[in-house]
Write a protein that holds these residues in place. Structure first.
Motif, PDB file in Angstrom:
ATOM      1  N   GLY A 227      -4.155  -0.946   6.384  1.00  0.00           N
ATOM      2  CA  GLY A 227      -4.709   0.610   6.190  1.00  0.00           C
ATOM      3  C   GLY A 227      -4.552   1.897   7.625  1.00  0.00           C
ATOM      4  O   GLY A 227      -4.098   2.225   6.947  1.00  0.00           O
TER       5      GLY A 227
ATOM      6  N   MET B 216      -9.439   3.545   2.569  1.00  0.00           N
ATOM      7  CA  MET B 216     -10.303   2.509   3.556  1.00  0.00           C
ATOM      8  C   MET B 216     -11.284   2.830   3.451  1.00  0.00           C
ATOM      9  O   MET B 216     -12.354   1.818   4.116  1.00  0.00           O
ATOM     10  CB  MET B 216      -9.804   2.590   5.296  1.00  0.00           C
ATOM     11  CG  MET B 216      -8.402   2.005   4.944  1.00  0.00           C
ATOM     12  SD  MET B 216      -8.101   1.942   6.942  1.00  0.00           S
ATOM     13  CE  MET B 216      -9.102   1.363   7.554  1.00  0.00           C
TER      14      MET B 216
ATOM     15  N   ARG C   8       0.299  -0.967   0.094  1.00  0.00           N
ATOM     16  CA  ARG C   8       0.177   0.441  -0.280  1.00  0.00           C
ATOM     17  C   ARG C   8       0.696   1.351  -0.050  1.00  0.00           C
ATOM     18  O   ARG C   8       0.579   1.951  -0.635  1.00  0.00           O
ATOM     19  CB  ARG C   8      -1.068   0.096   1.216  1.00  0.00           C
ATOM     20  CG  ARG C   8      -2.030  -0.958   0.933  1.00  0.00           C
ATOM     21  CD  ARG C   8      -2.902  -1.134   2.079  1.00  0.00           C
ATOM     22  NE  ARG C   8      -3.759  -1.409   2.994  1.00  0.00           N
ATOM     23  CZ  ARG C   8      -4.726  -1.443   2.362  1.00  0.00           C
ATOM     24  NH1 ARG C   8      -5.532  -0.419   2.439  1.00  0.00           N
ATOM     25  NH2 ARG C   8      -5.957  -2.480   2.456  1.00  0.00           N
TER      26      ARG C   8
END
Length: 433
Positions: free
Chosen positions: A131, A282, A14
């Motif tokens: 996240g 998210m 990410r």
């Protein structure tokens, strides 16, 4: 242990652009207007942008295990080189590290997600925790970069890359297959990568030195025209231009914030915007599930309206950060819906469109920056000087305001064009889901 390493992998995937870019951006030091450690930043940024065009899906091999091991080791070695290079001030070593890190982490991102194939891992829960971990990692990295020696931040990231190596060797276990990384070179297929390389390299150099020639602008224009000609077969497909536009907007939020925050001595804005990016990512999944009951056409229209409203909020400093959050969230929701409605035939198309959108934004942004600097300040790179030399006393607030308004108007005008181009898909009947 397996779950922890799985979360760490999601963390690395990410933040594959975020962490290396921030670290090497902060490694640029100005003493008496002499810039050092420019090349590592240029290399890491260039490699990250060019990788989707170079690999072009070649990492989707039979053995995820072998590719994950290879990329994680490359990135980890790059992290070690970066720590040594930064500590002893060896720019050549830091530059090598930037290339290795850029290749390794971008390769891991393009590879896909091995966690989907690992038994005993709740993929959705790991995604949520990862996240949140990226947001926490950003806060930790921001504290380290602003309160401790720079090498500490690199050590922090290298430890994370080291855990990724453990993940590749302990968690990811699939059938053994030979790791074939022999790529044939074909000028026609390699042209987009070469063109992207030219554009990214020139813009990155300009971004960090303020130096760009008229010949460089000609090369940029020719390269972009070449990329357009090469990718013309996908431009006529549903939402491809629309996704390029969304990618340009997200890149604008990042690049303009970097310029503005350094100039106005508001470095914390950078971390806030990156946290917004992760939090919105998210929140997108949560909102998408809740909004499924609303007709697709209404969703598109309403979210486009919110997106334009978010751009308008970035008009002033007081509402700028609220505007960036609204803009990013809206663009992510739209991006998610269009990819579901018109799926890609190739896994690498999404990255290519995102890269091309970011390049278009940067060409427009820095081109406008040069024009405003020349006519208002009699120096084509004047608006970059506070950012390059960290001279916060040269704020040029009015000129940066002109730049911001110009880009907002540009996005509105181009947005109207791409919306008109994809109108039959965007304005579908309310009965469609």
């Amino acid at each position: 242990m397996k779950k922890f390493l799985a979360i760490n992998h999601e963390f690395v995937a990410r933040s594959y652009i975020l962490f290396p870019t921030l670290l090497f951006a902060f490694s640029i030091i100005a003493h008496a207007n002499v810039i050092t450690f420019v090349w590592p930043f240029i290399f890491v940024y260039t490699v990250e942008k060019v990788m989707p065009f170079i690999l072009d899906g070649h990492l989707n091999l039979a053995s995820w295990s072998g590719v994950t091991k290879f990329c994680s080791l490359v990135a980890f070695v790059g992290g070690i080189f970066a720590c040594v290079g930064i500590y002893f001030r060896f720019e050549w070593l830091a530059s090598t590290a930037a290339i290795l890190i850029g290749f390794g982490v971008t390769g891991l991102k393009l590879l896909g997600d091995p966690n989907k194939e690992v038994a005993g891992i709740n993929f959705k829960r790991v995604n949520v925790i990862a996240g949140l971990s990226v947001i926490g990692g950003l806060l930790a990295l921001g504290f380290l970069l602003m309160k401790t020696p720079l090498v500490v931040g690199f050590i922090f990231y290298t430890i994370i890359l080291g855990l990724e190596v453990l993940y590749a060797y302990i968690v990811v276990k699939r059938e053994k297959a030979p790791l074939n990384l022999k790529f044939s070179f074909n000028l026609k297929t390699a042209f987009p990568a070469l063109a992207v390389l030219v554009v990214v390299f020139i813009i990155s150099f300009f971004k960090k030195t303020g130096r760009i020639s008229d010949f460089s602008w000609v090369l940029i224009i020719l390269a972009i025209l070449g990329i357009i000609l090469e990718l013309r077969n996908i431009f006529g497909q549903p939402f491809k231009l629309f996704r390029i536009w969304l990618g340009a907007i997200k890149n604008y939020v990042i690049i303009y914030t970097l310029l503005f925050a350094f100039q106005q001595n508001k470095v914390y804005w950078i971390f806030i915007v990156f946290i917004e990016l992760m939090a919105c990512g998210m929140l997108t999944g949560f909102l998408n599930h809740r909004l499924q009951k609303i007709g697709l056409g209404i969703r598109y229209k309403a979210t486009l309206g919110v997106l334009f409203f978010g751009l308008f909020l970035t008009y002033t400093d007081r509402t700028y950060l609220v505007g960036t959050a609204v803009t990013v969230l809206s663009s992510l929701l739209l991006g998610k819906w269009v990819k579901i409605q018109a799926p890609d035939d190739d896994n690498s198309i999404d990255q290519k469109l995102s890269v091309f959108g970011s390049l278009c934004n940067q060409v427009a942004l820095f081109g406008m920056l040069e024009v405003i600097s020349f006519f208002k300040l009699d120096n084509k790179s004047a608006l970059l000087i506070p950012y390059i030399d960290h001279q916060q006393e040269l704020q040029y607030s009015r000129e940066m305001f002109y730049l911001r308004v110009s880009m907002i108007l540009l996005f509105i005008i181009t947005g109207i064009f791409v919306i008109f181009h994809d109108r039959k898909y965007l304005f579908v009947s309310n009965s469609q889901k």
